[in-house]
Design a protein around this motif. Structure first.
Motif, mmCIF file in Angstrom:
data_model
loop_
_atom_site.group_PDB
_atom_site.id
_atom_site.type_symbol
_atom_site.label_atom_id
_atom_site.label_comp_id
_atom_site.label_asym_id
_atom_site.label_seq_id
_atom_site.Cartn_x
_atom_site.Cartn_y
_atom_site.Cartn_z
ATOM 1 N N GLU A 36 0.854 -1.036 -0.115
ATOM 2 C CA GLU A 36 0.025 -0.005 0.039
ATOM 3 C C GLU A 36 0.738 1.134 -0.026
ATOM 4 O O GLU A 36 1.684 1.497 0.993
ATOM 5 C CB GLU A 36 -0.888 0.109 1.180
ATOM 6 N N LEU A 37 1.054 2.054 -1.263
ATOM 7 C CA LEU A 37 1.856 2.974 -1.148
ATOM 8 C C LEU A 37 1.226 4.216 -1.113
ATOM 9 O O LEU A 37 0.158 4.567 -1.562
ATOM 10 C CB LEU A 37 2.238 2.714 -2.802
ATOM 11 N N HIS A 38 1.607 5.340 -0.214
ATOM 12 C CA HIS A 38 1.082 6.608 -0.126
ATOM 13 C C HIS A 38 2.137 7.705 -0.451
ATOM 14 O O HIS A 38 3.232 7.815 0.117
ATOM 15 C CB HIS A 38 0.927 6.840 1.446
ATOM 16 N N LEU A 39 1.983 8.155 -1.695
ATOM 17 C CA LEU A 39 2.912 9.021 -2.439
ATOM 18 C C LEU A 39 2.634 10.518 -2.195
ATOM 19 O O LEU A 39 1.288 10.587 -1.855
ATOM 20 C CB LEU A 39 2.993 8.900 -3.913
ATOM 21 N N GLY A 40 3.718 11.632 -1.919
ATOM 22 C CA GLY A 40 3.200 12.578 -1.682
ATOM 23 C C GLY A 40 2.486 12.792 -0.109
ATOM 24 O O GLY A 40 1.929 13.894 0.043
ATOM 25 N N GLN A 41 2.714 12.035 0.686
ATOM 26 C CA GLN A 41 2.224 12.027 2.064
ATOM 27 C C GLN A 41 3.278 11.923 3.182
ATOM 28 O O GLN A 41 3.656 10.914 3.342
ATOM 29 C CB GLN A 41 1.284 10.989 2.247
ATOM 30 N N PRO A 42 3.638 13.037 3.692
ATOM 31 C CA PRO A 42 4.604 12.977 5.008
ATOM 32 C C PRO A 42 3.735 12.455 5.967
ATOM 33 O O PRO A 42 2.637 12.532 6.258
ATOM 34 C CB PRO A 42 4.946 14.572 5.091
ATOM 35 N N ALA A 43 4.575 11.656 6.891
ATOM 36 C CA ALA A 43 4.452 11.404 8.285
ATOM 37 C C ALA A 43 4.640 12.440 9.304
ATOM 38 O O ALA A 43 5.709 12.828 9.177
ATOM 39 C CB ALA A 43 4.971 10.030 8.669
ATOM 40 N N VAL A 44 3.905 12.868 9.873
ATOM 41 C CA VAL A 44 3.748 14.109 10.613
ATOM 42 C C VAL A 44 3.759 13.909 12.113
ATOM 43 O O VAL A 44 4.466 14.830 12.981
ATOM 44 C CB VAL A 44 2.769 15.223 10.343
ATOM 45 N N ARG A 45 3.239 12.693 12.580
ATOM 46 C CA ARG A 45 3.286 12.609 13.903
ATOM 47 C C ARG A 45 3.462 10.977 14.199
ATOM 48 O O ARG A 45 2.715 10.391 13.559
ATOM 49 C CB ARG A 45 2.144 13.136 14.805
ATOM 50 N N LEU A 46 4.318 10.617 15.145
ATOM 51 C CA LEU A 46 4.397 9.127 15.514
ATOM 52 C C LEU A 46 4.126 8.999 16.871
ATOM 53 O O LEU A 46 4.708 9.703 17.730
ATOM 54 C CB LEU A 46 5.956 8.730 15.192
ATOM 55 N N ASP A 47 3.143 8.201 17.202
ATOM 56 C CA ASP A 47 2.776 7.581 18.662
ATOM 57 C C ASP A 47 3.184 6.390 18.932
ATOM 58 O O ASP A 47 2.351 5.394 18.779
ATOM 59 C CB ASP A 47 1.207 7.978 18.853
ATOM 60 N N PRO A 48 4.314 6.228 19.794
ATOM 61 C CA PRO A 48 4.889 4.802 19.938
ATOM 62 C C PRO A 48 3.912 4.099 21.055
ATOM 63 O O PRO A 48 3.650 2.859 21.021
ATOM 64 C CB PRO A 48 6.223 5.098 20.675
ATOM 65 N N GLU A 49 3.236 5.046 21.783
ATOM 66 C CA GLU A 49 2.387 4.280 22.764
ATOM 67 C C GLU A 49 1.191 3.665 22.392
ATOM 68 O O GLU A 49 0.872 2.615 22.611
ATOM 69 C CB GLU A 49 1.999 5.307 23.969
ATOM 70 N N GLY A 50 0.524 4.377 21.396
ATOM 71 C CA GLY A 50 -0.754 3.951 20.683
ATOM 72 C C GLY A 50 -0.168 3.136 19.519
ATOM 73 O O GLY A 50 -1.183 2.813 19.017
ATOM 74 N N LEU B 64 -0.477 10.870 9.090
ATOM 75 C CA LEU B 64 -0.161 11.428 7.835
ATOM 76 C C LEU B 64 -0.667 13.125 7.723
ATOM 77 O O LEU B 64 -1.312 13.533 8.545
ATOM 78 C CB LEU B 64 -0.678 10.585 6.531
ATOM 79 N N GLY B 65 0.022 13.539 6.800
ATOM 80 C CA GLY B 65 -0.261 15.074 6.529
ATOM 81 C C GLY B 65 -1.820 15.531 6.164
ATOM 82 O O GLY B 65 -1.912 16.499 6.574
ATOM 83 N N ASP B 66 -2.337 14.450 5.700
ATOM 84 C CA ASP B 66 -3.772 14.626 5.304
ATOM 85 C C ASP B 66 -4.790 14.457 6.703
ATOM 86 O O ASP B 66 -5.851 14.389 6.535
ATOM 87 C CB ASP B 66 -4.202 14.124 4.000
ATOM 88 N N GLY B 67 -4.013 14.024 7.609
ATOM 89 C CA GLY B 67 -4.971 13.485 8.939
ATOM 90 C C GLY B 67 -5.148 12.046 9.019
ATOM 91 O O GLY B 67 -5.626 11.643 10.115
ATOM 92 N N THR B 68 -4.846 11.354 8.094
ATOM 93 C CA THR B 68 -4.930 9.896 8.044
ATOM 94 C C THR B 68 -4.436 9.266 9.459
ATOM 95 O O THR B 68 -2.913 9.682 9.328
ATOM 96 C CB THR B 68 -4.691 9.321 6.656
ATOM 97 N N LEU B 69 -4.956 8.425 10.008
ATOM 98 C CA LEU B 69 -4.109 7.789 11.187
ATOM 99 C C LEU B 69 -3.906 6.446 10.753
ATOM 100 O O LEU B 69 -4.952 5.664 10.367
ATOM 101 C CB LEU B 69 -4.951 8.045 12.527
ATOM 102 N N ILE B 70 -2.795 5.920 10.919
ATOM 103 C CA ILE B 70 -2.563 4.468 10.431
ATOM 104 C C ILE B 70 -2.016 3.693 11.580
ATOM 105 O O ILE B 70 -0.867 4.008 12.332
ATOM 106 C CB ILE B 70 -1.306 4.366 9.385
#
Length: 421
Positions: A77-91, A96-102
């Motif tokens: 699953e390739l997400h092009l042009g999408q920076p990761a902006v926040r990493l939550d190790p606990e959760g 991603l920059g568009d608000g998507t939570l993975i």
């Protein structure tokens, strides 16, 4: 078929990330593999950006790691042009920059590095360039061709590998080139004073001007365009375009925000990982330019920014994520092509770590091998220049840790394999 029982996320769409995704599938992982790329281009290799592609000898499509269709075929699953902006190790989530939570079960940071910026007046002028991404190389290729047609002048800050390779490319187009470098020779921190002068002579023979012992202080412009570069010794160099080639910094912002351990800046920075490329969080790994690894062979923490480390480190991290027993101990390796000189460098010999440099072959003709030896005779690094099929033997000698006789190393009649214990 993909079984969604586990999700592995890879943040970073360069060579390390793409090869990690490929390895997960090759090793039989059937869970979801999500590859997050902040560029809109599919994952590509960077060496051609300052070599074949920049020279106009390779086409754009040749730089890509895989054909675009491969990702769907491999169920990546390739997400092009999408920076990761926040990493939550606990959760165990990444936003991603568009608000998507993975959500992820395990995650690989392969965020790479970014060019260091000149902190001087004039860097916002048109005609100031960096070289890190495919878009940079496409733009710079057109600039060099234009400079060559118009007898234009390129001034480069930095005589490292990127600066020298771009200088060679610019001269091949016919552009005038000046390289400004604070050290007394090119590649001074890598090759030392013993061999840096080799590259001075090579480039001067091809018309490159060097200005050593100086730094940029200002880029002068008019009507938004570059006119000249000023240095801290009072010199001024006419310029139509400028390249900042003063190194790269690991992209650690995501790791830092997530509270992961980082390596000390004075040792090169980066995300601190163990020999299995695992970070301070057991579910997060790092590979490629951003990873500062405990190196089992060299017994030091080391961050390597070169192609081979991404090529091999991405797959090693993928296997570690799958639970395999991994000890990533590759001998650092890189290569460069400039004019008619090709070279390969294996090992690690920073300034102050070696006692002597021994050469075999003809240095004047640029057909030789250089060996960096520790005080106890161990081989720390070797560089073969226009001599081929010896890199593997050099790496075996480094791995052996055996003391070597300088006379035997210097003798072309003694096969390198015969020196192995």
């Amino acid at each position: 078929m993909v079984d969604a029982h586990q999700t592995f996320v890879i943040v970073g769409g360069g060579l390390a990330g793409a090869k990690a995704a490929e390895t997960l599938r090759a090793e039989g992982f059937t869970g979801r593999v999500i590859l997050i790329c902040d560029e809109r281009d599919h994952p590509y290799e960077r060496p051609p950006l300052s070599k074949g592609f920049l020279l106009g000898k390779e086409e754009r499509d040749s730089v890509f790691v895989h054909e675009p269709a491969w990702y769907a075929q491999a169920h990546i699953e390739l997400h092009l042009g999408q920076p990761a902006v926040r990493l939550d190790p606990e959760g165990r989530t990444v936003r991603l920059g568009d608000g998507t939570l993975i959500a992820y079960d395990k995650l690989l940071l392969a965020t790479g590095a970014e060019p260091r910026r000149l902190d001087i007046p004039g860097t916002g002028l048109a005609g100031v360039h960096h070289l890190r991404r495919l878009a940079h190389a496409e733009r710079l290729r057109g600039v060099l061709a234009s400079l060559g047609r118009d007898n234009g002048h390129l001034v480069i800050a930095g005589a490292g590998w990127i600066g020298l390779e771009v200088a060679a490319a610019a001269r091949s187009y016919g552009a005038e080139v000046t390289v400004v470098e604070p050290a007394p020779t090119p590649l001074h921190g890598i090759l030392g004073p013993e061999l840096g002068g080799l590259f001075t002579d090579l480039h001067r023979e091809h018309g490159v001007r060097f200005h050593f012992g100086a730094r940029f202080t200002e880029i002068v412009g008019q009507d938004g365009m570059v006119l000249a570069v000023r240095t801290d010794d009072g010199e001024e160099h006419p310029a139509h375009d400028v390249l900042a080639a003063i190194g790269a910094a690991p992209r650690t912002a995501l790791a830092e925000q997530a509270g992961l351990d980082l390596a000390a800046p004075e040792t090169g920075g980066g995300v601190a990982v163990d020999a299995a490329l695992r970070t301070s969080d057991p579910y997060i790994y790092a590979a490629g330019d951003v990873a500062a690894a405990d190196h089992p062979l060299l017994d030091t923490r080391l961050r390597v920014e070169h192609w081979a480390n991404a090529l091999n480190g991405g797959p090693a991290a993928a296997r570690a994520m799958l639970g395999q027993d991994i000890s990533y101990d590759r001998v650092p390796y890189f290569f460069s092509d400039q004019y008619d000189v090709g070279m390969e460098y294996s090992g690690y010999a920073p300034p102050g770590s070696y006692a002597q440099v021994v050469c075999r072959g003809d240095v004047a003709k640029r057909e030789f091998i250089a060996f960096w030896l520790a005080a106890d005779g161990r081989l720390l690094a070797g560089m073969n220049v226009n001599v081929w099929d010896v890199a593997e033997s050099i790496q075996q000698l480094i791995r052996s840790g055996a003391p070597l006789e300088p006379a035997a190393l210097a003798d072309p009649e003694v096969p390198l394999a015969a020196l192995l214990p």
